[in-house]
Write a protein that holds these residues in place. Structure first.
Motif, PDB file in Angstrom:
ATOM      1  N   UNK A   1       0.781  -5.778   5.915  1.00 37.07           N
ATOM      2  CA  UNK A   1       0.201  -5.778   4.609  1.00 37.07           C
ATOM      3  C   UNK A   1       0.055  -4.398   3.698  1.00 37.07           C
ATOM      4  N   UNK A   2      -0.005  -4.434   2.696  1.00 32.78           N
ATOM      5  CA  UNK A   2      -0.219  -3.422   1.770  1.00 32.78           C
ATOM      6  C   UNK A   2       0.682  -2.584   1.959  1.00 32.78           C
ATOM      7  N   UNK A   3       2.208  -3.019   1.921  1.00 28.66           N
ATOM      8  CA  UNK A   3       3.390  -2.333   1.680  1.00 28.66           C
ATOM      9  C   UNK A   3       3.888  -2.562   0.210  1.00 28.66           C
ATOM     10  N   UNK A   4       4.622  -1.551  -0.263  1.00 24.06           N
ATOM     11  CA  UNK A   4       5.234  -1.308  -1.693  1.00 24.06           C
ATOM     12  C   UNK A   4       6.625  -1.089  -1.239  1.00 24.06           C
ATOM     13  N   UNK A   5       7.478  -2.259  -1.487  1.00 26.69           N
ATOM     14  CA  UNK A   5       8.964  -2.061  -1.247  1.00 26.69           C
ATOM     15  C   UNK A   5       9.648  -2.458  -2.466  1.00 26.69           C
ATOM     16  N   UNK A   6      10.391  -1.474  -3.073  1.00 23.53           N
ATOM     17  CA  UNK A   6      11.219  -1.822  -4.433  1.00 23.53           C
ATOM     18  C   UNK A   6      12.864  -1.267  -3.955  1.00 23.53           C
ATOM     19  N   UNK A   7      13.660  -2.524  -4.178  1.00 20.47           N
ATOM     20  CA  UNK A   7      14.922  -1.963  -4.039  1.00 20.47           C
ATOM     21  C   UNK A   7      15.356  -3.197  -3.176  1.00 20.47           C
ATOM     22  N   UNK A   8      16.581  -3.685  -3.503  1.00 19.28           N
ATOM     23  CA  UNK A   8      17.540  -4.668  -2.731  1.00 19.28           C
ATOM     24  C   UNK A   8      17.220  -4.491  -1.141  1.00 19.28           C
TER      25      UNK A   8
END
Length: 211
Positions: free
Chosen positions: A139-146
């Motif tokens: 929870x509460x992860x920020x994941x940006x990118x392939x």
């Protein structure tokens, strides 16, 4: 014609709903302000409010879900009663079915696809297959990118930006990986443990050799 005839049974309680497609919003009873378009879109939604569901099979299992946006084939397919989530892309948030899977943003093909338990909430995943394997108490992860954070299952409060960044880690917490392939091979770190790596890696392939 057959599809349109089954779009919605309007009653005095069903207000400001719009549906188009075979059995779209077919089960609606007292919901308000919903928009559903596509084959079986929002099919069993009965008391939900202000959902936007566009795509074949999108939000098909939602019953009392509120204030969600599901756009794409099978987007939010298994969502039931959670709220305030956005899924845009083919099979984005497809298997999120628990009662506490709210407040998630999944944009991209199969982003957060497997976020299926009652404790995977508050994640943001933008990119194809970003956060795809979050299934446990992630929870509460920020994941940006392939493929960013693709293998995370129970990791918490990680910040990941870049293609393949933190790709292999499953359950460590509070890492910062910025740059393509940053911390790509890191795998160690039990959930909620003081031994969790908590690494910071900035730059292309930064910390990519760590395991």
């Amino acid at each position: 014609v057959d599809g349109l005839s089954k779009r919605i049974a309007r009653t005095e309680e069903t207000n400001k709903n719009t549906s188009l497609g075979f059995e779209a919003l077919a089960g609606l009873t007292t919901g308000t302000g919903n928009v559903a378009m596509g084959f079986n879109a929002g099919k069993v939604l009965d008391v939900g409010f202000e959902n936007v569901i566009l795509g074949n099979g999108a939000g098909v299992a939602a019953t009392g879900a509120d204030y969600n946006v599901f756009i794409g084939t099978d987007a939010g397919k298994s969502y039931t009663t959670s709220q305030h989530s956005i899924a845009i892309g083919w099979k984005a948030l497809e298997l999120a079915a628990g009662n506490n899977t709210s407040f998630q943003i999944a944009i991209g093909r199969q982003a957060l696809q497997n976020a299926s338990t009652t404790s995977s909430f508050g994640n943001i995943a933008i990119g194809n297959e970003a956060g795809q394997d979050i299934t446990g108490t992630g929870w509460e992860n920020v994941l940006i990118g392939r493929d960013a954070g693709q293998d995370i299952t129970e990791g918490q409060r990680n910040t990941v930006l870049g293609f393949y960044a933190l790709e292999a880690d499953t359950d460590s917490n509070e890492n910062v990986a910025i740059g393509a392939s940053a911390l790509r091979s890191q795998t160690a770190g039990p959930t909620a443990s003081l031994n969790s790596p908590r690494n910071i890696a900035l730059g292309y392939q930064s910390g990519s050799g760590l395991t």
